[in-house]
Design a protein around this motif. Structure first.
Motif, PDB file in Angstrom:
ATOM      1  N   GLU A  93      17.086  10.808   6.961  1.00  0.00           N
ATOM      2  CA  GLU A  93      16.379  11.905   6.459  1.00  0.00           C
ATOM      3  C   GLU A  93      14.974  11.790   6.267  1.00  0.00           C
ATOM      4  O   GLU A  93      14.049  12.869   6.419  1.00  0.00           O
ATOM      5  CB  GLU A  93      17.335  12.014   5.076  1.00  0.00           C
ATOM      6  N   ARG A  94      14.498  10.793   6.117  1.00  0.00           N
ATOM      7  CA  ARG A  94      12.909  10.222   5.963  1.00  0.00           C
ATOM      8  C   ARG A  94      12.441  10.741   7.301  1.00  0.00           C
ATOM      9  O   ARG A  94      11.313  11.414   7.366  1.00  0.00           O
ATOM     10  CB  ARG A  94      12.579   8.972   5.402  1.00  0.00           C
TER      11      ARG A  94
ATOM     12  N   SER B 297      10.685   8.397  -4.539  1.00  0.00           N
ATOM     13  CA  SER B 297       9.866   9.645  -5.065  1.00  0.00           C
ATOM     14  C   SER B 297       8.288   9.126  -5.128  1.00  0.00           C
ATOM     15  O   SER B 297       7.509  10.241  -5.338  1.00  0.00           O
ATOM     16  CB  SER B 297      10.557  10.374  -6.019  1.00  0.00           C
ATOM     17  N   ASP B 298       8.136   8.100  -5.653  1.00  0.00           N
ATOM     18  CA  ASP B 298       6.841   7.571  -6.069  1.00  0.00           C
ATOM     19  C   ASP B 298       5.852   7.352  -5.023  1.00  0.00           C
ATOM     20  O   ASP B 298       4.475   7.365  -5.116  1.00  0.00           O
ATOM     21  CB  ASP B 298       7.009   6.248  -6.818  1.00  0.00           C
TER      22      ASP B 298
END
Length: 421
Positions: A396-397, A353-354
């Motif tokens: 998913e990415r 998430s970063d």
């Protein structure tokens, strides 16, 4: 040799099991299942990860062929037509210019508007990088519209970006990274591969093909004296250096990397694996549990690697300790991102998430501890829950976070091109 036998026996066992099931446990009804021909029968290199999405393709490229040759084959696998290795390259390395014919490409619409996400394991990651450079340089005859934009993202699993010291243990000379030691494991491998291709037994090659058909080493084309010539080292891929281990030495990787770019409009991701740790300042394999037995001894060897003192180091600033962490096949330092002979933009990822929103032109890399080189391939059960987490994250990415904006004209709304396979 043991690993090759393991792969081969797994394929045969899988086919026997499937054939028996189809024969004695046939389902009711006339259900027709359409399947592609696969060289290893029911065997899946990615352990079935390709079944997670119906738009995933898994090309079957040579297992010992050079990275250059595989990149050429991958292009025609997707676009269709006869593989063209290039006139100049073919003359230099002494093989046929043309190879296998793909009557129908697996994704013929591939272009700027229909880019592809690539996932490559080990040398496969470097194959895609070479292919992208070829697309940017328009190296495919008859295709003048190719560009680096045909590739939307590259994801590497244990990628061989900067070579491996494993090649020197197997018999490559550390002074040049091209020639082989007279007595070594790969000399035995060389003789075995030449005999395998020369015998050219159809049912055997249907299960496993090293990919050297364009070198015409079959007994029907080579004859007995041609075989002797190959065995003596006067001809063939091993003499020419047009095979995978020449590309995987530190010197071979540096030579290749000199012309490969990290493109500003492509997304890059890398998972480096590590199966070693330091104990009292000494690098050793991190336990014997959950590491494949065929890789444990190799991990131990690589963790104790010392560059020969009488041979100049492969690059300025080289240190043995940088190359001791490994996964049994590749050095961890080699897998993070391209760094030799020059450093490419990169960022270590701790929390996914970063990094959002993701930026193109940067190698986002994560180091996975307690993972050997084949944890995420061949046998799904070994990785357990990590297997699904890995491939679900990658797919998913690609679907949700990686896209390229299409050009917009004044006074027109912004649209997104997200119809990528």
């Amino acid at each position: 040799m043991l690993y090759g036998l393991y792969i081969f026996s797994t394929a045969v066992a899988g086919d026997l099991s499937q054939n028996l099931s189809e024969r004695f446990l046939k389902p009711n009804g006339n259900l027709e299942v359409k399947r592609e021909d696969r060289k290893l029968g029911s065997f899946s290199y990615f352990a079935g990860a390709e079944k997670k999405d119906e738009r995933v393709l898994v090309p079957d490229l040579g297992s010992l062929t050079s990275i250059y040759d595989r990149a050429r084959e991958l292009f025609y696998y997707l676009k269709g037509g006869q593989v063209d290795y290039g006139e100049e390259h073919s003359k230099i390395y002494g093989h046929s210019q043309f190879g296998r014919i793909y009557e129908q490409g697996h994704y013929p619409e591939w272009d700027d508007d229909h880019p592809i996400h690539f996932v490559g394991h080990s040398a496969g990651a470097q194959v895609v990088r070479v292919l992208q450079q070829m697309l940017a340089d328009k190296e495919f005859k008859g295709y003048q519209n190719t560009s680096e934009h045909w590739i939307l993202s590259i994801t590497s699993l244990s990628g061989a970006f900067n070579g491996t010291t494993r090649t020197y243990f197997d018999g490559m000379q550390p002074d040049d990274g091209k020639t082989m030691k007279p007595v070594s494991l790969i000399q035995l491998c060389r003789v075995g591969v030449i005999m395998y291709d020369w015998l050219d037994i159809p049912w055997l090659k249907a299960y496993y093909n090293f990919g050297f058909d364009h070198f015409n080493m079959s007994r029907k084309k080579l004859g007995l004296w041609g075989l002797v010539d190959c065995l003596l080292g006067n001809a063939g891929p091993f003499t020419a250096g047009d095979w995978i281990l020449s590309d995987l030495t530190l010197q071979g990787s540096m030579e290749m990397n000199r012309r490969l770019q990290t493109f500003s409009d492509t997304f890059y991701f890398s998972y480096a694996t590590k199966r070693t740790r330091k104990i009292l300042g000494v690098t050793v394999p991190s336990g014997i549990l959950r590491i494949h037995p065929l890789l444990f001894i190799r991990a131990l060897q690589m963790s104790q690697w010392r560059h020969p003192p009488d041979v100049p180091p492969p690059y300025k600033g080289y240190r043995d300790e940088d190359w001791q962490d490994n996964d049994g096949a590749l050095n961890t330092i080699s897998m993070t991102h391209p760094r030799l002979p020059f450093e490419h933009p990169s960022r270590l990822v701790v929390n996914d998430s970063d990094c959002l929103p993701l930026q193109p032109g940067i190698w986002y890399y994560k180091i996975i501890l307690e993972a050997d080189h084949i944890l995420f391939i061949v046998n799904r059960d070994r990785a357990r829950v990590q297997f699904d987490l890995m491939y679900d994250t990658i797919f998913e990415r690609c679907r949700k976070h990686v896209f390229r904006k299409t050009p917009t004209l004044p006074n027109q709304p912004l649209s997104l091109n997200n119809n990528n396979p």
